[in-house]
Design a protein around this motif. Structure first.
Motif, PDB file in Angstrom:
ATOM      1  N   THR A 261       0.846  -1.197   0.000  1.00  0.00           N
ATOM      2  CA  THR A 261       0.000   0.000   0.000  1.00  0.00           C
ATOM      3  C   THR A 261       0.877   1.241   0.000  1.00  0.00           C
ATOM      4  O   THR A 261       2.092   1.168   0.220  1.00  0.00           O
ATOM      5  N   GLY A 262       0.265   2.376  -0.186  1.00  0.00           N
ATOM      6  CA  GLY A 262       0.983   3.646  -0.196  1.00  0.00           C
ATOM      7  C   GLY A 262       0.989   4.357   1.140  1.00  0.00           C
ATOM      8  O   GLY A 262       1.275   5.555   1.205  1.00  0.00           O
ATOM      9  N   HIS A 263       0.691   3.644   2.217  1.00  0.00           N
ATOM     10  CA  HIS A 263       0.690   4.268   3.540  1.00  0.00           C
ATOM     11  C   HIS A 263       2.106   4.660   3.973  1.00  0.00           C
ATOM     12  O   HIS A 263       3.081   3.970   3.670  1.00  0.00           O
TER      13      HIS A 263
ATOM     14  N   PRO B 123       7.909  12.400  10.187  1.00  0.00           N
ATOM     15  CA  PRO B 123       6.840  12.541  11.178  1.00  0.00           C
ATOM     16  C   PRO B 123       5.618  13.284  10.640  1.00  0.00           C
ATOM     17  O   PRO B 123       4.487  13.013  11.058  1.00  0.00           O
ATOM     18  N   ALA B 124       5.840  14.194   9.683  1.00  0.00           N
ATOM     19  CA  ALA B 124       4.721  14.968   9.148  1.00  0.00           C
ATOM     20  C   ALA B 124       3.788  14.116   8.294  1.00  0.00           C
ATOM     21  O   ALA B 124       2.622  14.477   8.105  1.00  0.00           O
ATOM     22  N   ARG B 125       4.276  12.976   7.779  1.00  0.00           N
ATOM     23  CA  ARG B 125       3.453  12.113   6.933  1.00  0.00           C
ATOM     24  C   ARG B 125       3.034  10.824   7.637  1.00  0.00           C
ATOM     25  O   ARG B 125       2.272  10.035   7.074  1.00  0.00           O
ATOM     26  N   ASP B 126       3.525  10.615   8.832  1.00  0.00           N
ATOM     27  CA  ASP B 126       3.297   9.351   9.533  1.00  0.00           C
ATOM     28  C   ASP B 126       1.812   9.030   9.671  1.00  0.00           C
ATOM     29  O   ASP B 126       1.012   9.875  10.071  1.00  0.00           O
ATOM     30  N   GLN B 127       1.428   7.792   9.312  1.00  0.00           N
ATOM     31  CA  GLN B 127       0.029   7.361   9.380  1.00  0.00           C
ATOM     32  C   GLN B 127      -0.191   6.234  10.385  1.00  0.00           C
ATOM     33  O   GLN B 127      -1.171   5.514  10.313  1.00  0.00           O
ATOM     34  N   SER B 128       0.713   6.120  11.352  1.00  0.00           N
ATOM     35  CA  SER B 128       0.607   5.032  12.315  1.00  0.00           C
ATOM     36  C   SER B 128      -0.680   5.098  13.124  1.00  0.00           C
ATOM     37  O   SER B 128      -1.230   4.056  13.514  1.00  0.00           O
ATOM     38  N   TYR B 129      -1.187   6.297  13.374  1.00  0.00           N
ATOM     39  CA  TYR B 129      -2.428   6.436  14.148  1.00  0.00           C
ATOM     40  C   TYR B 129      -3.576   5.693  13.473  1.00  0.00           C
ATOM     41  O   TYR B 129      -4.434   5.116  14.140  1.00  0.00           O
ATOM     42  N   PHE B 130      -3.571   5.702  12.142  1.00  0.00           N
ATOM     43  CA  PHE B 130      -4.680   5.107  11.390  1.00  0.00           C
ATOM     44  C   PHE B 130      -4.484   3.611  11.124  1.00  0.00           C
ATOM     45  O   PHE B 130      -5.351   2.971  10.546  1.00  0.00           O
ATOM     46  N   LEU B 131      -3.334   3.070  11.546  1.00  0.00           N
ATOM     47  CA  LEU B 131      -3.027   1.667  11.245  1.00  0.00           C
ATOM     48  C   LEU B 131      -2.760   0.834  12.495  1.00  0.00           C
ATOM     49  O   LEU B 131      -2.262  -0.280  12.401  1.00  0.00           O
ATOM     50  N   PHE B 132      -3.127   1.365  13.666  1.00  0.00           N
ATOM     51  CA  PHE B 132      -2.816   0.652  14.907  1.00  0.00           C
ATOM     52  C   PHE B 132      -3.507  -0.701  15.003  1.00  0.00           C
ATOM     53  O   PHE B 132      -3.039  -1.599  15.702  1.00  0.00           O
ATOM     54  N   SER B 133      -4.639  -0.869  14.313  1.00  0.00           N
ATOM     55  CA  SER B 133      -5.399  -2.115  14.446  1.00  0.00           C
ATOM     56  C   SER B 133      -4.926  -3.208  13.491  1.00  0.00           C
ATOM     57  O   SER B 133      -5.533  -4.275  13.420  1.00  0.00           O
ATOM     58  N   THR B 134      -3.816  -2.962  12.773  1.00  0.00           N
ATOM     59  CA  THR B 134      -3.228  -3.995  11.924  1.00  0.00           C
ATOM     60  C   THR B 134      -2.750  -5.153  12.803  1.00  0.00           C
ATOM     61  O   THR B 134      -1.978  -4.954  13.734  1.00  0.00           O
ATOM     62  N   THR B 135      -3.202  -6.361  12.514  1.00  0.00           N
ATOM     63  CA  THR B 135      -2.856  -7.512  13.349  1.00  0.00           C
ATOM     64  C   THR B 135      -1.486  -8.066  12.962  1.00  0.00           C
ATOM     65  O   THR B 135      -0.986  -7.816  11.854  1.00  0.00           O
ATOM     66  N   PRO B 136      -0.859  -8.841  13.848  1.00  0.00           N
ATOM     67  CA  PRO B 136       0.432  -9.445  13.496  1.00  0.00           C
ATOM     68  C   PRO B 136       0.350 -10.301  12.230  1.00  0.00           C
ATOM     69  O   PRO B 136       1.281 -10.294  11.411  1.00  0.00           O
TER      70      PRO B 136
ATOM     71  N   THR C 180       8.343   3.967  24.333  1.00  0.00           N
ATOM     72  CA  THR C 180       8.903   5.219  24.826  1.00  0.00           C
ATOM     73  C   THR C 180      10.252   5.496  24.173  1.00  0.00           C
ATOM     74  O   THR C 180      11.143   4.647  24.190  1.00  0.00           O
ATOM     75  N   GLY C 181      10.373   6.661  23.577  1.00  0.00           N
ATOM     76  CA  GLY C 181      11.641   7.065  22.980  1.00  0.00           C
ATOM     77  C   GLY C 181      12.014   6.348  21.706  1.00  0.00           C
ATOM     78  O   GLY C 181      13.144   6.465  21.236  1.00  0.00           O
ATOM     79  N   GLY C 182      11.087   5.589  21.111  1.00  0.00           N
ATOM     80  CA  GLY C 182      11.382   4.862  19.885  1.00  0.00           C
ATOM     81  C   GLY C 182      10.294   5.054  18.849  1.00  0.00           C
ATOM     82  O   GLY C 182       9.357   5.844  19.027  1.00  0.00           O
ATOM     83  N   SER C 183      10.407   4.313  17.754  1.00  0.00           N
ATOM     84  CA  SER C 183       9.469   4.472  16.643  1.00  0.00           C
ATOM     85  C   SER C 183       8.451   3.351  16.555  1.00  0.00           C
ATOM     86  O   SER C 183       7.539   3.409  15.724  1.00  0.00           O
ATOM     87  N   ARG C 184       8.583   2.326  17.401  1.00  0.00           N
ATOM     88  CA  ARG C 184       7.714   1.159  17.239  1.00  0.00           C
ATOM     89  C   ARG C 184       6.298   1.422  17.736  1.00  0.00           C
ATOM     90  O   ARG C 184       6.089   2.014  18.794  1.00  0.00           O
ATOM     91  N   VAL C 185       5.330   0.937  16.947  1.00  0.00           N
ATOM     92  CA  VAL C 185       3.924   1.014  17.318  1.00  0.00           C
ATOM     93  C   VAL C 185       3.577  -0.259  18.090  1.00  0.00           C
ATOM     94  O   VAL C 185       3.763  -1.368  17.593  1.00  0.00           O
ATOM     95  N   LEU C 186       3.053  -0.093  19.293  1.00  0.00           N
ATOM     96  CA  LEU C 186       2.730  -1.242  20.144  1.00  0.00           C
ATOM     97  C   LEU C 186       1.255  -1.610  20.091  1.00  0.00           C
ATOM     98  O   LEU C 186       0.818  -2.520  20.791  1.00  0.00           O
ATOM     99  N   GLY C 187       0.485  -0.901  19.253  1.00  0.00           N
ATOM    100  CA  GLY C 187      -0.937  -1.209  19.114  1.00  0.00           C
ATOM    101  C   GLY C 187      -1.788  -0.026  19.515  1.00  0.00           C
ATOM    102  O   GLY C 187      -1.393   1.130  19.368  1.00  0.00           O
TER     103      GLY C 187
END
Length: 382
Positions: free
Chosen positions: A144-146, A165-178, A367-374
């Motif tokens: 995808t183009g996310h 950071p200005a383009r980051d779409q992690s907020y909209f993809l938190f529900s992506t499953t493993p 905390t202090g990193g880039s990883r999305v934990l959900g």
């Protein structure tokens, strides 16, 4: 241990086989981002299939003749596929999109929540139904183009914020499953900015290179939520009272659907000595409750439908020190996550936030990193 000389090296999508033997389905919206993904992968030699979903019809949604935005996007995606030379298909998902996204959006809004339908669309349509279509077509993965990054960690695929950071779409993809993350690819997440994406579009000669970014929810043009709700739920705009938190009736309104938590402008109650904000929507009594700004501050955020992407189970600890976003436009803030079950938790914000609203997402970061934990869905205020 040296690699067996008979084993081919991993290609850019992570498969140990030639690009020409790696089939990738690209979800194409008709915009510049997904078009660049398709063009880039095709240039690299992958077996690309483009799919565009027809999700809605503006004319039907707004009872307005002549609206064709959805049609234009499909046309643009088709032109890109023709220009680059890979097959492109359009799938009619209108009924699925209406049932899985639009109906819940309307009901949530009428219940006084502030829904985020883009997350539900990713969760219930693009990363569920479309992903299954990709598997049916024997695709090795779906791209995808996310603007988000998928990285391989010691325990498998991880979700990380975009490099920009200005383009980051992690907020909209938190529900992506493993399981979905194993299959998905996000080729744009490492790019420094949107200019780099447009430069690639120009390099590939794409007809959408200068196409403006979409700013609105696809079925809510110009951000006018209330007009869409009135079309979907005739009679929903019941008039009522605007009431101060201390009980004073300050005025009348034409329906709670015209208001959101934290709103200050357009309340229609001018002439007061203090600025007032919407602090609560009482849907049952058709009341809009207003009060001073300090009433918007929230420290405790209950969340449910939690999707956890950490390595250890969320419930393996009594609490986690994390960072969270309670709005897509706000930076992550320090918080403590306290699990209540596998799918429910309470988040304590170390610094109170204003305008935390039921229906919004609360997204978790290391905390202090880039990883999305959900993350999870905010479901009631305190």
């Amino acid at each position: 241990m040296p690699r067996d000389s008979a084993t081919p090296p991993l290609n850019s999508l992570g498969f140990a086989k030639p690009e020409a033997e790696t089939r990738v389905l690209v979800a194409m919206s008709g915009g510049v981002d997904s078009s660049v993904v398709a063009a880039q992968l095709a240039e690299e030699g992958y077996d690309v299939i483009g799919i565009t979903l027809q999700l809605y019809d503006h004319g039907a949604a707004l009872a307005k003749k002549g609206a064709c935005c959805a049609g234009q996007d499909i046309h643009d995606a088709r032109r890109v596929a023709e220009r680059i030379g890979f097959p492109h298909y359009v799938l009619d998902y209108e009924n699925t999109f209406r049932d899985a996204v639009i109906e819940e959006f309307a009901d949530s809004y009428l219940a006084g929540a502030t829904p985020v339908p883009c997350i539900r669309c990713n969760e219930r349509v693009k990363f569920r139904d479309l992903l299954e279509t990709a598997r049916d077509l024997d695709a090795d993965c779906m791209a995808t183009g996310h603007y988000i990054q998928r990285k391989t960690g010691p325990n498998g695929a991880e979700l990380h914020c975009a490099a920009d950071p200005a383009r980051d779409q992690s907020y909209f993809l938190f529900s992506t499953t493993p399981e979905q993350l194993d299959y998905l690819r996000f080729p744009l997440g490492h790019l420094p900015n949107k200019d780099a994406t447009r430069a690639l579009a120009t390099k590939y000669g794409l007809p959408v290179a200068d196409k403006p970014d979409s700013q609105d929810i696809c079925f809510v043009p110009e951000g006018n939520y209330a007009s869409v709700i009135e079309k979907l739920r005739p009679g929903a705009a019941e008039p009522g009272e605007i009431v101060h938190a201390d009980g004073r009736v300050l005025g009348r309104h034409d329906g709670v659907i015209h208001y959101t938590i934290g709103q200050r402008r357009g309340l229609g109650i001018g002439g007061l000595s203090e600025p007032l904000y919407v602090v609560r929507l009482d849907v049952d009594s058709h009341r809009v409750i207003v009060g001073p700004k300090e009433m918007l501050s929230t420290r405790t955020v209950p969340v449910r439908e939690v999707n956890w992407l950490g390595d250890a189970p969320m419930t393996s600890r009594p609490e986690w020190e994390i960072a969270v976003k309670v709005r897509s436009t706000r930076p992550p803030r320090a918080a403590v996550l306290r699990p209540l079950s596998d799918t429910e938790a309470e988040v304590e914000l170390l610094t109170p936030e204003e305008g935390v609203s039921p229906g919004q997402a609360c997204v978790f970061y290391e905390t202090g990193g880039s990883r999305v934990l959900g993350g999870g869905w905010i479901w009631r205020g305190r």
